[in-house]
Design a protein around this motif. Structure first.
Motif, PDB file in Angstrom:
ATOM      1  N   GLU A  42      28.921  24.302 -23.865  1.00  0.00           N
ATOM      2  CA  GLU A  42      29.586  25.332 -22.828  1.00  0.00           C
ATOM      3  C   GLU A  42      30.556  26.591 -23.609  1.00  0.00           C
ATOM      4  OE1 GLU A  42      31.457  23.448 -19.869  1.00  0.00           O
ATOM      5  OE2 GLU A  42      29.660  22.958 -18.669  1.00  0.00           O
ATOM      6  N   ARG A  43      31.120  25.941 -24.529  1.00  0.00           N
ATOM      7  CA  ARG A  43      31.967  26.687 -25.514  1.00  0.00           C
ATOM      8  C   ARG A  43      31.333  27.514 -26.393  1.00  0.00           C
ATOM      9  NH1 ARG A  43      35.378  22.695 -24.100  1.00  0.00           N
ATOM     10  NH2 ARG A  43      37.608  23.313 -23.844  1.00  0.00           N
ATOM     11  N   LEU A  44      29.960  27.165 -26.908  1.00  0.00           N
ATOM     12  CA  LEU A  44      29.406  27.939 -27.703  1.00  0.00           C
ATOM     13  C   LEU A  44      28.547  29.224 -26.842  1.00  0.00           C
ATOM     14  CD1 LEU A  44      27.446  25.387 -30.030  1.00  0.00           C
ATOM     15  CD2 LEU A  44      29.282  26.943 -30.624  1.00  0.00           C
ATOM     16  N   GLY A  45      28.564  28.938 -25.821  1.00  0.00           N
ATOM     17  CA  GLY A  45      27.781  29.819 -24.690  1.00  0.00           C
ATOM     18  C   GLY A  45      28.867  31.288 -24.494  1.00  0.00           C
ATOM     19  N   ARG A  46      30.266  30.949 -24.830  1.00  0.00           N
ATOM     20  CA  ARG A  46      31.377  32.046 -24.544  1.00  0.00           C
ATOM     21  C   ARG A  46      31.515  32.708 -25.604  1.00  0.00           C
ATOM     22  NH1 ARG A  46      35.298  27.490 -22.104  1.00  0.00           N
ATOM     23  NH2 ARG A  46      33.930  26.599 -20.393  1.00  0.00           N
ATOM     24  N   GLY A  60      33.890  34.685 -28.683  1.00  0.00           N
ATOM     25  CA  GLY A  60      35.227  34.803 -29.050  1.00  0.00           C
ATOM     26  C   GLY A  60      35.530  33.728 -30.132  1.00  0.00           C
ATOM     27  N   GLU A  61      36.214  33.839 -31.084  1.00  0.00           N
ATOM     28  CA  GLU A  61      36.539  33.143 -32.091  1.00  0.00           C
ATOM     29  C   GLU A  61      37.478  31.931 -31.581  1.00  0.00           C
ATOM     30  OE1 GLU A  61      39.765  32.793 -35.790  1.00  0.00           O
ATOM     31  OE2 GLU A  61      39.238  35.007 -35.066  1.00  0.00           O
ATOM     32  N   ARG A  62      38.050  32.034 -30.407  1.00  0.00           N
ATOM     33  CA  ARG A  62      38.908  30.722 -30.105  1.00  0.00           C
ATOM     34  C   ARG A  62      37.784  29.806 -29.406  1.00  0.00           C
ATOM     35  NH1 ARG A  62      43.822  29.396 -29.079  1.00  0.00           N
ATOM     36  NH2 ARG A  62      44.396  27.854 -27.582  1.00  0.00           N
ATOM     37  N   ASN A  63      36.893  30.353 -28.701  1.00  0.00           N
ATOM     38  CA  ASN A  63      35.950  29.394 -28.082  1.00  0.00           C
ATOM     39  C   ASN A  63      35.011  28.520 -29.295  1.00  0.00           C
ATOM     40  OD1 ASN A  63      36.038  29.332 -25.381  1.00  0.00           O
ATOM     41  ND2 ASN A  63      35.398  31.768 -25.464  1.00  0.00           N
ATOM     42  N   LEU A  64      34.805  29.397 -30.399  1.00  0.00           N
ATOM     43  CA  LEU A  64      34.274  28.788 -31.274  1.00  0.00           C
ATOM     44  C   LEU A  64      35.091  27.720 -32.196  1.00  0.00           C
ATOM     45  CD1 LEU A  64      31.703  28.830 -33.660  1.00  0.00           C
ATOM     46  CD2 LEU A  64      32.871  30.645 -34.838  1.00  0.00           C
ATOM     47  N   GLY A  65      36.396  28.089 -32.260  1.00  0.00           N
ATOM     48  CA  GLY A  65      37.112  27.037 -33.199  1.00  0.00           C
ATOM     49  C   GLY A  65      37.392  25.769 -32.252  1.00  0.00           C
ATOM     50  N   GLU A  66      37.416  25.956 -30.656  1.00  0.00           N
ATOM     51  CA  GLU A  66      37.573  24.736 -29.901  1.00  0.00           C
ATOM     52  C   GLU A  66      36.133  24.022 -29.975  1.00  0.00           C
ATOM     53  OE1 GLU A  66      38.806  25.868 -25.999  1.00  0.00           O
ATOM     54  OE2 GLU A  66      40.924  26.431 -26.769  1.00  0.00           O
ATOM     55  N   ALA A  67      35.039  24.555 -30.016  1.00  0.00           N
ATOM     56  CA  ALA A  67      33.750  23.992 -30.182  1.00  0.00           C
ATOM     57  C   ALA A  67      33.692  23.163 -31.252  1.00  0.00           C
ATOM     58  CB  ALA A  67      32.638  24.837 -30.077  1.00  0.00           C
ATOM     59  N   CYS A  68      34.059  23.427 -32.474  1.00  0.00           N
ATOM     60  CA  CYS A  68      34.396  22.852 -33.660  1.00  0.00           C
ATOM     61  C   CYS A  68      35.286  21.659 -33.455  1.00  0.00           C
ATOM     62  CB  CYS A  68      34.799  23.840 -34.949  1.00  0.00           C
ATOM     63  SG  CYS A  68      33.554  25.070 -35.375  1.00  0.00           S
ATOM     64  N   ALA A  69      36.346  21.930 -32.864  1.00  0.00           N
ATOM     65  CA  ALA A  69      37.325  20.690 -32.611  1.00  0.00           C
ATOM     66  C   ALA A  69      36.563  19.684 -31.830  1.00  0.00           C
ATOM     67  CB  ALA A  69      38.406  21.234 -31.649  1.00  0.00           C
ATOM     68  N   LEU A  70      35.968  19.998 -30.767  1.00  0.00           N
ATOM     69  CA  LEU A  70      35.357  18.911 -29.965  1.00  0.00           C
ATOM     70  C   LEU A  70      34.044  18.499 -30.886  1.00  0.00           C
ATOM     71  CD1 LEU A  70      34.568  20.706 -26.488  1.00  0.00           C
ATOM     72  CD2 LEU A  70      36.229  18.750 -27.021  1.00  0.00           C
ATOM     73  N   ALA A  71      33.363  19.163 -31.756  1.00  0.00           N
ATOM     74  CA  ALA A  71      32.480  18.578 -32.610  1.00  0.00           C
ATOM     75  C   ALA A  71      33.191  17.497 -33.661  1.00  0.00           C
ATOM     76  CB  ALA A  71      31.583  19.831 -33.430  1.00  0.00           C
ATOM     77  N   THR A  72      34.198  17.879 -34.087  1.00  0.00           N
ATOM     78  CA  THR A  72      34.968  16.890 -34.825  1.00  0.00           C
ATOM     79  C   THR A  72      35.151  15.617 -34.169  1.00  0.00           C
ATOM     80  OG1 THR A  72      36.100  18.891 -36.094  1.00  0.00           O
ATOM     81  CG2 THR A  72      37.061  16.645 -36.219  1.00  0.00           C
ATOM     82  N   ILE A  73      35.689  15.593 -32.880  1.00  0.00           N
ATOM     83  CA  ILE A  73      35.884  14.386 -32.045  1.00  0.00           C
ATOM     84  C   ILE A  73      34.547  13.513 -31.996  1.00  0.00           C
ATOM     85  CG2 ILE A  73      36.532  13.625 -29.849  1.00  0.00           C
ATOM     86  CD1 ILE A  73      38.440  16.068 -29.491  1.00  0.00           C
ATOM     87  N   LEU A  74      33.391  14.254 -31.800  1.00  0.00           N
ATOM     88  CA  LEU A  74      32.157  13.711 -31.679  1.00  0.00           C
ATOM     89  C   LEU A  74      31.817  13.025 -32.964  1.00  0.00           C
ATOM     90  CD1 LEU A  74      29.364  15.835 -29.909  1.00  0.00           C
ATOM     91  CD2 LEU A  74      30.167  13.400 -29.487  1.00  0.00           C
ATOM     92  N   LEU A  75      32.176  13.591 -34.202  1.00  0.00           N
ATOM     93  CA  LEU A  75      32.004  13.173 -35.455  1.00  0.00           C
ATOM     94  C   LEU A  75      32.953  11.860 -35.597  1.00  0.00           C
ATOM     95  CD1 LEU A  75      31.456  16.144 -37.500  1.00  0.00           C
ATOM     96  CD2 LEU A  75      29.629  14.749 -36.909  1.00  0.00           C
ATOM     97  N   LEU A  76      34.162  11.687 -35.174  1.00  0.00           N
ATOM     98  CA  LEU A  76      34.971  10.694 -35.459  1.00  0.00           C
ATOM     99  C   LEU A  76      34.570   9.732 -34.599  1.00  0.00           C
ATOM    100  CD1 LEU A  76      38.519  12.661 -35.308  1.00  0.00           C
ATOM    101  CD2 LEU A  76      37.317  11.646 -37.255  1.00  0.00           C
TER     102      LEU A  76
END
Length: 512
Positions: free
Chosen positions: A473-477, A479-495
């Motif tokens: 959902e964040r990737l579909g929005r 803006g830089e902020r949505n991209l950064g938050e998508a990467c933060a969620l992706a990092t949680i998945l990796l952890l």
């Protein structure tokens, strides 16, 4: 032969019947199979491209992975065990995370794009690199298993007779390890040919594969008869390649090697160069995702992480991801363990082949089949957990089965001679010796399910959103902020994936 092995196989076979065979059959029969579509140059072109990109990926993986695997099997390399275990992480990385990482490195504004001055957007290179990210680790691990089964004394004897190190590897080790290498090539080919998320996100219309075309025909154009023809052709290709893979991958586990020499000179240079390539391809995108979560256009920032942690939906996303993963893991462990035990006891190649089918069948085809075969269960939690279980249990089977085949038969015979019954022998001998492989398969299954996206997107409801759907959902929005938050969620998945390995993996599992 006693019917006992087939009784053990009954639960997983029934599960495959209801959640693989019937949905797939319903998809094929819904609109009939319009074979005339194979006379259309457009679709034959999509088939040609699908085969070409899968073959190219497998060749590159073989050229890079086989020499590295041989050197790792013949030399004492610091951190070798850790590297082989970490190479499982890309395999279970969610597709969207991989897409984020690859575009962060090599996209229009990627770091390597700016450094090298080469823009790969609009070329098939991004798709090939994405395939290698997922599949190069598979080749390295399977090739390492193949070379490890070649006793070092054989190559040592060739060296004693005057052969160079390269000639000993080419004339002695390579022929003996060839089945493992061929199995790795076929597996990489299959995974690349059946990939959906990568060609959809990185290939575009020009480099769409059969899997993307199936999705387009079913989800957007409702041309089920044409889609069924593509699915039928894809199944024929998949089953043929899977049968060949099973024929080639029936060896035991590696031969322990002691007192390996330390690489020196040109051998050391080649070894570390190959390690650098593998690390860049397989871990560079993961590092890029984590870095993008803490780097903004104006420098380091924690605002993306603060936004994610302050979002009231984040606890729900994490909770659903963990809860659904653990529920699916119970079924995957039971079904996968039973299937492995039955295939081992029955010495059945058919059971061996069936355990691979969930990994080799089009996920798009299955998703459509679920909606057609079980309309009353669509958007229900049992169907979602069943889809997760179907994804996870073959990984348990493929990890446990090689360990069972590697058991010395005399151990069980000795236990029976000492008075132990069949169940007692398996409880005291078989289970303890295969427990590390079981733990490895369970860890792999859990990490895969935690990052699953396709089934969740098709079968979920808003209250069942997971980290993968939140990331999507964040990737579909914009803006830089949505991209950064998508990467933060992706990092949680990796952890979460890394944590599952730390807690569960015994370090001896090998998916073959």
């Amino acid at each position: 032969m006693t019917p006992f092995p087939w009784l053990l196989a009954l639960p997983p076979l029934l599960f495959l019947l209801f959640f693989l065979a019937l949905p797939l059959t319903r998809t094929l029969l819904e609109g009939g199979v319009n074979l005339a579509i194979w006379q259309d140059p457009y679709f034959t072109g999509r088939l040609t491209w699908t085969l070409a990109q899968a073959t190219l990926t497998a060749l590159i993986a073989l050229i890079v992975g086989a020499p590295l695997a041989y050197l790792l099997s013949r030399y004492s390399v610091p951190g070798k065990r850790l590297l082989l275990r970490l190479l499982l992480l890309p395999f279970v990385t969610p597709t969207l995370v991989a897409v984020l990482g690859i575009t962060a490195l090599l996209g229009p504004r990627g770091w390597l794009t700016a450094l090298l001055g080469v823009d790969l957007e609009g070329t098939p290179a991004l798709l090939i690199l994405g395939n290698l990210f997922f599949n190069l680790p598979v080749m390295v691990r399977l090739a390492y298993g193949g070379f490890s089964r070649v006793p070092p004394a054989l190559t040592g004897a060739a060296r004693t007779l005057g052969a160079s190190g390269l000639r000993a590897a080419w004339t002695v080790a390579l022929p003996l390890a060839l089945p493992g290498l061929a199995a790795g090539f076929i597996l990489v080919f299959l995974y690349s040919a059946l990939s959906f998320g990568l060609p959809l996100a990185l290939g575009g219309e020009q480099y769409a594969t059969l899997e993307v075309e199936i999705y387009t025909l079913t989800a957007y154009q409702l041309r089920l008869s044409e889609a069924s023809a593509l699915i039928a052709g894809q199944l024929a290709l998949t089953l043929t390649a899977t049968w060949a893979y099973v024929r080639l991958s029936r060896g035991g586990m590696g031969v322990p090697a002691h007192g390996l020499p330390t690489p020196r000179g040109r051998v050391a240079a080649l070894l570390w160069a190959l390690v650098a390539v593998v690390v860049l391809v397989c871990f560079g995108p993961l590092v890029a995702v984590a870095a993008r979560g803490v780097l903004g256009s104006e420098g380091p920032t924690l605002s993306y992480w603060r936004g994610v942690l302050a979002d009231p939906d984040t606890p729900l996303l994490i909770g659903n991801t963990v809860r659904f993963g653990l529920l699916a893991l119970l079924g995957a462990t039971l079904l996968g363990g039973l299937h492995a035990l039955a295939a081992w006891l029955a010495r059945s190649r058919a059971l061996d082949l069936l355990s691979l089918l969930p990994l080799m069948v089009s996920p798009v085809s299955l998703a459509v089949g679920y909606l057609l075969a079980y309309p009353a269960l669509s958007a229900t939690l049992p169907l979602l957990i069943a889809a997760y279980t179907l994804l996870g249990f073959p990984l348990v089977t493929r990890s446990v089965l090689p360990a069972l085949r590697a058991l010395p038969p005399r151990l069980l015979e000795a236990a029976r001679t000492l008075g132990a019954g069949r169940r007692a022998a398996h409880r005291t001998v078989t289970f303890p010796l295969t427990l590390p492989a079981l733990r490895g398969g369970v860890a792999l299954a859990l990490a895969t399910v935690l990052g699953e996206f396709g089934a969740t997107l098709v079968l979920t409801r808003p209250e069942w959103a997971t980290l993968s759907t939140g990331l999507y959902e964040r990737l579909g929005r914009p803006g830089e902020r949505n991209l950064g938050e998508a990467c933060a969620l992706a990092t949680i998945l990796l952890l979460l994936a890394a944590l599952s390995f730390t807690l569960l993996d015994g370090g001896e599992g090998e998916v073959t």
